[in-house]
Design an enzyme around this catalytic site. Structure first.
Site, PDB file in Angstrom:
ATOM      1  N   LYS A  13      -3.477   5.018   6.657  1.00  0.00           N
ATOM      2  CA  LYS A  13      -3.477   5.658   7.925  1.00  0.00           C
ATOM      3  C   LYS A  13      -3.678   6.980   7.951  1.00  0.00           C
ATOM      4  O   LYS A  13      -2.752   7.946   7.283  1.00  0.00           O
ATOM      5  CB  LYS A  13      -2.436   5.245   8.877  1.00  0.00           C
ATOM      6  CG  LYS A  13      -2.609   3.695   9.061  1.00  0.00           C
ATOM      7  CD  LYS A  13      -1.365   3.375  10.148  1.00  0.00           C
ATOM      8  CE  LYS A  13      -1.165   1.901   9.962  1.00  0.00           C
ATOM      9  NZ  LYS A  13      -0.909   1.078   8.840  1.00  0.00           N
ATOM     10  N   ARG A  64       7.139   0.282   1.763  1.00  0.00           N
ATOM     11  CA  ARG A  64       7.021  -0.950   2.915  1.00  0.00           C
ATOM     12  C   ARG A  64       6.041  -1.682   2.423  1.00  0.00           C
ATOM     13  O   ARG A  64       4.828  -1.266   1.765  1.00  0.00           O
ATOM     14  CB  ARG A  64       6.899  -0.415   4.215  1.00  0.00           C
ATOM     15  CG  ARG A  64       5.673   0.512   4.357  1.00  0.00           C
ATOM     16  CD  ARG A  64       5.811   1.539   5.610  1.00  0.00           C
ATOM     17  NE  ARG A  64       5.048   2.677   5.812  1.00  0.00           N
ATOM     18  CZ  ARG A  64       4.829   3.572   4.985  1.00  0.00           C
ATOM     19  NH1 ARG A  64       5.789   3.926   4.247  1.00  0.00           N
ATOM     20  NH2 ARG A  64       4.101   4.559   5.503  1.00  0.00           N
ATOM     21  N   ARG A  93       0.782  -1.048  -0.057  1.00  0.00           N
ATOM     22  CA  ARG A  93      -0.133  -0.084  -0.206  1.00  0.00           C
ATOM     23  C   ARG A  93       0.980   1.342  -0.012  1.00  0.00           C
ATOM     24  O   ARG A  93       0.645   2.195  -0.778  1.00  0.00           O
ATOM     25  CB  ARG A  93      -0.848   0.054   0.989  1.00  0.00           C
ATOM     26  CG  ARG A  93      -1.648   1.233   1.487  1.00  0.00           C
ATOM     27  CD  ARG A  93      -2.849   0.941   2.352  1.00  0.00           C
ATOM     28  NE  ARG A  93      -3.780  -0.142   1.839  1.00  0.00           N
ATOM     29  CZ  ARG A  93      -4.196  -0.840   2.570  1.00  0.00           C
ATOM     30  NH1 ARG A  93      -4.188  -1.081   3.613  1.00  0.00           N
ATOM     31  NH2 ARG A  93      -5.148  -1.705   1.979  1.00  0.00           N
ATOM     32  N   TYR A  94       1.911   1.119   0.745  1.00  0.00           N
ATOM     33  CA  TYR A  94       2.690   2.288   0.981  1.00  0.00           C
ATOM     34  C   TYR A  94       3.905   2.188   0.140  1.00  0.00           C
ATOM     35  O   TYR A  94       4.396   1.067  -0.241  1.00  0.00           O
ATOM     36  CB  TYR A  94       3.164   2.640   2.395  1.00  0.00           C
ATOM     37  CG  TYR A  94       2.150   2.807   3.402  1.00  0.00           C
ATOM     38  CD1 TYR A  94       1.409   3.970   3.421  1.00  0.00           C
ATOM     39  CD2 TYR A  94       1.417   1.762   4.217  1.00  0.00           C
ATOM     40  CE1 TYR A  94       0.254   4.269   4.427  1.00  0.00           C
ATOM     41  CE2 TYR A  94       0.487   1.903   5.236  1.00  0.00           C
ATOM     42  CZ  TYR A  94      -0.355   3.320   5.305  1.00  0.00           C
ATOM     43  OH  TYR A  94      -1.149   3.354   5.776  1.00  0.00           O
ATOM     44  N   CYS A 128      -4.300 -17.604  14.609  1.00  0.00           N
ATOM     45  CA  CYS A 128      -4.150 -16.803  15.799  1.00  0.00           C
ATOM     46  C   CYS A 128      -3.989 -17.616  16.912  1.00  0.00           C
ATOM     47  O   CYS A 128      -4.833 -18.690  17.009  1.00  0.00           O
ATOM     48  CB  CYS A 128      -5.157 -15.825  15.892  1.00  0.00           C
ATOM     49  SG  CYS A 128      -4.839 -14.252  14.747  1.00  0.00           S
ATOM     50  N   ASP A 132     -12.165  -0.048  12.769  1.00  0.00           N
ATOM     51  CA  ASP A 132     -12.494  -0.060  11.358  1.00  0.00           C
ATOM     52  C   ASP A 132     -13.929  -0.476  10.975  1.00  0.00           C
ATOM     53  O   ASP A 132     -14.709  -0.681  11.828  1.00  0.00           O
ATOM     54  CB  ASP A 132     -11.516  -1.365  10.685  1.00  0.00           C
ATOM     55  CG  ASP A 132      -9.976  -1.039  10.755  1.00  0.00           C
ATOM     56  OD1 ASP A 132      -9.861   0.497  10.662  1.00  0.00           O
ATOM     57  OD2 ASP A 132      -8.982  -1.700  10.827  1.00  0.00           O
ATOM     58  N   ASP A 149      -7.838   4.284   9.743  1.00  0.00           N
ATOM     59  CA  ASP A 149      -7.354   3.671   8.501  1.00  0.00           C
ATOM     60  C   ASP A 149      -8.298   3.621   7.318  1.00  0.00           C
ATOM     61  O   ASP A 149      -9.634   2.974   7.653  1.00  0.00           O
ATOM     62  CB  ASP A 149      -6.878   2.079   8.862  1.00  0.00           C
ATOM     63  CG  ASP A 149      -5.661   1.468   8.331  1.00  0.00           C
ATOM     64  OD1 ASP A 149      -5.415   2.060   6.974  1.00  0.00           O
ATOM     65  OD2 ASP A 149      -5.161   0.490   8.563  1.00  0.00           O
ATOM     66  N   ARG A 188      -9.728  -8.265  10.253  1.00  0.00           N
ATOM     67  CA  ARG A 188      -9.731  -9.190   9.429  1.00  0.00           C
ATOM     68  C   ARG A 188     -10.675 -10.356   9.923  1.00  0.00           C
ATOM     69  O   ARG A 188     -10.405 -11.625   9.839  1.00  0.00           O
ATOM     70  CB  ARG A 188      -8.477 -10.034   9.318  1.00  0.00           C
ATOM     71  CG  ARG A 188      -7.281  -8.923   8.860  1.00  0.00           C
ATOM     72  CD  ARG A 188      -5.966  -9.388   8.602  1.00  0.00           C
ATOM     73  NE  ARG A 188      -5.065  -8.255   8.200  1.00  0.00           N
ATOM     74  CZ  ARG A 188      -3.799  -8.133   8.546  1.00  0.00           C
ATOM     75  NH1 ARG A 188      -3.218  -8.964   9.440  1.00  0.00           N
ATOM     76  NH2 ARG A 188      -2.933  -7.030   8.268  1.00  0.00           N
ATOM     77  N   CYS A 248      -9.976 -12.462  18.385  1.00  0.00           N
ATOM     78  CA  CYS A 248     -10.288 -11.254  18.946  1.00  0.00           C
ATOM     79  C   CYS A 248     -11.764 -10.749  18.428  1.00  0.00           C
ATOM     80  O   CYS A 248     -11.706 -10.594  17.243  1.00  0.00           O
ATOM     81  CB  CYS A 248      -9.153  -9.724  18.884  1.00  0.00           C
ATOM     82  SG  CYS A 248      -7.715 -10.398  19.446  1.00  0.00           S
ATOM     83  N   CYS A 299     -11.397  -7.794  15.672  1.00  0.00           N
ATOM     84  CA  CYS A 299     -10.523  -8.157  14.393  1.00  0.00           C
ATOM     85  C   CYS A 299     -11.002  -7.317  13.411  1.00  0.00           C
ATOM     86  O   CYS A 299     -12.127  -7.761  12.713  1.00  0.00           O
ATOM     87  CB  CYS A 299     -10.244  -9.511  14.303  1.00  0.00           C
ATOM     88  SG  CYS A 299      -9.052  -9.900  13.012  1.00  0.00           S
TER      89      CYS A 299
END
Length: 437
Positions: A347, A126, A122-123, A135, A303, A340, A144, A139, A142
């Protein structure tokens, strides 16, 4: 912490009457006994859900599965579980089935921005490298959530090679973030191989790991893991504490091992309604983090993922929290509050407005106390002319490392920065003979 020890012993005995409390700190034991059903949850914490609530919970689990480590479950206040911030992050809520009109399966467009298996680019400089789909805990907040329990696997070397090839073929990538799932769900040898392969890529300067293990399964941070990670410096690790209650004796020990190994630690907190949407809670959290050598990095606005509507706060709540931090505590204890951006925009930092007005030579500012002040700008400022020919620039672009010290004469022999061991005058006959024989 005695109450946690007693709770842990009780849970361990209920899981297996033959279990010794020494098994508790075995991270493999924790994973083998992850709680994945409402029955087990009720039994271990002596909680009984009403019949109608239980039916709604079962319906929620059919879409968004449950998995929580015995360790993290032991942090739940069973006497007041409905208001416990740990319970709310670990246990399903029927509200997760309320899908709003703005909710999206992939709000950050990670799949869209994936040019190779496992890679999100995306950036400019990086990439995110998904090296695990597993996981230690699901959570409830999450981002995702679409992947939870759907593809519970660890990519093989052949699949990861495609991601590695992408990084090798893109010299602009200087920073690789290993993510998942949770990268620390991989065994030490496999993670060591991945880190070794990434470190071999000459243009990669920084490797980061994103993991919630220090929070939900701190026993994963073993001495052996830390020794392996130390081989791959410079290595950074970001974790994910959301509430002061999560910072326990065990999590502190895990953090200490990583920090003592020279691994810089950061924390990414998600702003969650009913969990940490309180200035006092966030301030207590950041203070505990920095006390344990973890730098607060981001405070995320929740999100727009499906099933997270009940966790979202207004942006104004985040600004209120930032007002309570900026100026009121150490600057390095203040995270950057970000959204985000949906659609993969990345971000976007948000902050209270401290710039009130400006003119051609003066700006009007306010501080955290509400004091209004001015800053006088220079009456005459001429920017250095830039022709964008950076390769030939002799003005600012002296980007190479500077020499620490340039000694001459006898100083060269005394200096620790110079390897010269003798000084020989010019036209020395002895040296001249050496050169010609």
């Amino acid at each position: 912490m005695a109450i946690y020890d007693q709770t842990q012993q009780n849970i361990a005995r209920k899981i297996n009457e033959n279990s010794k409390i020494s098994n508790w700190k075995d991270w493999h034991w924790q994973l083998r006994h992850s709680v994945e059903s409402i029955d087990t949850f009720e039994n271990l914490l002596d909680i009984q859900f009403p019949a109608e609530e239980r039916r709604e919970l079962e319906e929620t689990l059919s879409k968004f599965p449950l998995s929580v480590t015995p360790y993290y479950m032991s942090l739940i206040d069973a006497e007041d579980y409905q208001n416990c911030p740990v319970f709310k992050q670990a246990f399903p809520s029927p509200a997760e089935l309320d899908i709003g009109g703005c909710d999206m399966a992939d709000p950050l467009a990670e799949d869209t921005d994936s040019p190779a298996p496992g890679i999100t680019h995306r950036y400019p400089d990086r990439v995110l490298f998904h090296i695990s789909n597993v996981c230690s805990m699901y959570c409830r907040h999450c981002t995702r959530k679409r992947k939870v329990g759907d593809q519970d696997s660890i990519p093989g070397r052949e699949e990861l090679q495609q991601g590695l090839d992408y990084i090798r073929n893109h010299p602009e990538v200087r920073d690789v973030l290993l993510s998942g799932g949770d990268p620390l769900m991989l065994n030490d040898d496999y993670l060591d191989w991945i880190l070794t392969e990434v470190r071999k890529i000459e243009h990669v300067q920084i490797i980061r790991i994103g993991s919630r293990m220090p929070v939900v399964l701190p026993y994963r941070i073993t001495d052996e893991l830390v020794e392996m990670l130390k081989k791959h410096q410079p290595l950074w690790l970001n974790t994910h504490f959301n509430h002061p209650r999560e910072i326990t004796t065990s999590s502190k020990q895990a953090i200490r091992k990583l920090a003592d190994a020279g691994i810089p630690l950061g924390n990414q907190t998600v702003l969650l309604a009913g969990v940490n949407d309180c200035p006092r809670v966030i301030k207590a959290l950041v203070h505990k983090l920095v006390h344990n050598r973890v730098r607060p990095y981001y405070l995320y606005q929740c999100d727009l993922s499906e099933g997270l509507t009940h966790f979202r706060t207004p942006v104004g709540k985040g600004i209120e929290i930032m007002e309570s931090l900026i100026g009121h505590t150490s600057g390095f204890a203040v995270p950057t509050y970000v959204i985000d951006a949906p659609g993969g925009g990345g971000k976007i930092p948000l902050s209270p407005n401290y710039l009130i007005s400006l003119s051609t030579n003066k700006v009007v500012l306010r501080n955290y106390e509400g004091v209004i002040t001015t800053y006088q700008e220079p009456d005459s400022y001429e920017a250095t002319f830039c022709d964008r020919e950076c390769d030939d620039c002799r003005l600012h672009l002296k980007l190479d490392d500077a020499e620490e010290y340039r000694a001459t004469g006898i100083e060269m022999l005394l200096s620790d920065h110079d390897e010269t061991i003798s000084l020989t005058p010019e036209n020395n006959a002895r040296i001249d003979r050496r050169n010609h024989e």
